[in-house]
Motif scaffolding. Structure first.
Motif, PDB file in Angstrom:
ATOM      1  N   ILE A  83      -7.119   0.525  -3.200  1.00 47.24           N
ATOM      2  CA  ILE A  83      -5.945   1.385  -3.296  1.00 47.24           C
ATOM      3  C   ILE A  83      -5.899   1.955  -4.719  1.00 47.24           C
ATOM      4  O   ILE A  83      -5.839   1.199  -5.684  1.00 47.24           O
ATOM      5  CB  ILE A  83      -4.653   0.586  -3.017  1.00 47.24           C
ATOM      6  N   ARG A 101     -11.868   2.985   1.909  1.00 43.07           N
ATOM      7  CA  ARG A 101     -12.075   1.904   2.875  1.00 43.07           C
ATOM      8  C   ARG A 101     -13.564   1.667   3.096  1.00 43.07           C
ATOM      9  O   ARG A 101     -14.332   2.615   3.198  1.00 43.07           O
ATOM     10  CB  ARG A 101     -11.437   2.255   4.217  1.00 43.07           C
ATOM     11  N   ILE A 146      -7.019   6.039  -0.679  1.00 50.42           N
ATOM     12  CA  ILE A 146      -7.458   4.737  -0.195  1.00 50.42           C
ATOM     13  C   ILE A 146      -8.943   4.853   0.128  1.00 50.42           C
ATOM     14  O   ILE A 146      -9.341   5.706   0.914  1.00 50.42           O
ATOM     15  CB  ILE A 146      -6.679   4.310   1.062  1.00 50.42           C
ATOM     16  N   VAL A 194       0.837  -1.204   0.000  1.00 51.43           N
ATOM     17  CA  VAL A 194       0.000   0.000   0.000  1.00 51.43           C
ATOM     18  C   VAL A 194       0.867   1.248   0.000  1.00 51.43           C
ATOM     19  O   VAL A 194       0.637   2.191  -0.770  1.00 51.43           O
ATOM     20  CB  VAL A 194      -0.969  -0.010   1.210  1.00 51.43           C
ATOM     21  N   ALA A 234      -9.905  -2.330   1.545  1.00 50.72           N
ATOM     22  CA  ALA A 234      -9.420  -1.065   1.015  1.00 50.72           C
ATOM     23  C   ALA A 234      -9.200  -1.200  -0.483  1.00 50.72           C
ATOM     24  O   ALA A 234      -8.628  -2.188  -0.947  1.00 50.72           O
ATOM     25  CB  ALA A 234      -8.123  -0.652   1.696  1.00 50.72           C
TER      26      ALA A 234
END
Length: 141
Positions: A85, A74, A72, A16, A83
């Motif tokens: 990304i 979520r 991100i 990430v 999540a």
């Protein structure tokens, strides 16, 4: 990249951070007047995300965190946190119908309600930050 971030996994954290950068410092967050979105209610998603969200009966909601090189998104399903990304070079945001924003990355997408001023202000901040930190294009030279 859609990942489960419920547990502390150094491998996922490293991926990430490589994709969207490390989190902003407290001083940078203060200077930007916050990096997180208010609660966003999901109206429509791509099939992979929809399959995760239909596992429970809660109202579908998400939030967005701005990172130096991307965002991100979520959301929770059952007791897990997932999540999406999205680096800035793959991020596409559309203002569709009245009070609906669409966030795209490759074949993933999430459509959220933007019926409050706070949500619209956040998306304005997100788009301005993306434009300010984009690499110089050939046309600008």
């Amino acid at each position: 990249m859609l990942v489960n971030v419920s547990y502390n996994n150094t491998e996922i954290t490293r991926k990430v951070d490589a994709e969207v950068g490390k989190p902003f410092t407290l001083k940078e967050r203060w200077a930007m007047a916050g990096i997180g979105s208010p609660r966003l209610f999901i109206t429509e998603t791509s099939m992979e995300i929809r399959n995760l969200l239909i596992l429970d009966n809660n109202r579908d909601q998400c939030n967005i965190e701005i990172r130096p090189k991307g965002i991100i998104v979520r959301f929770r399903s059952l007791l897990e946190t997932f999540a999406l990304i999205i680096p800035f070079y793959k991020l596409t945001v559309y203002k569709g119908d009245l009070a609906i924003y669409s966030i795209y990355r490759d074949h993933y997408f999430i459509k959220v309600q933007a019926d409050t001023k706070a949500v619209q202000k956040f998306f304005r901040k997100l788009l301005d930050y993306k434009a300010d930190n984009a690499p110089t294009s050939v046309e600008d030279l």
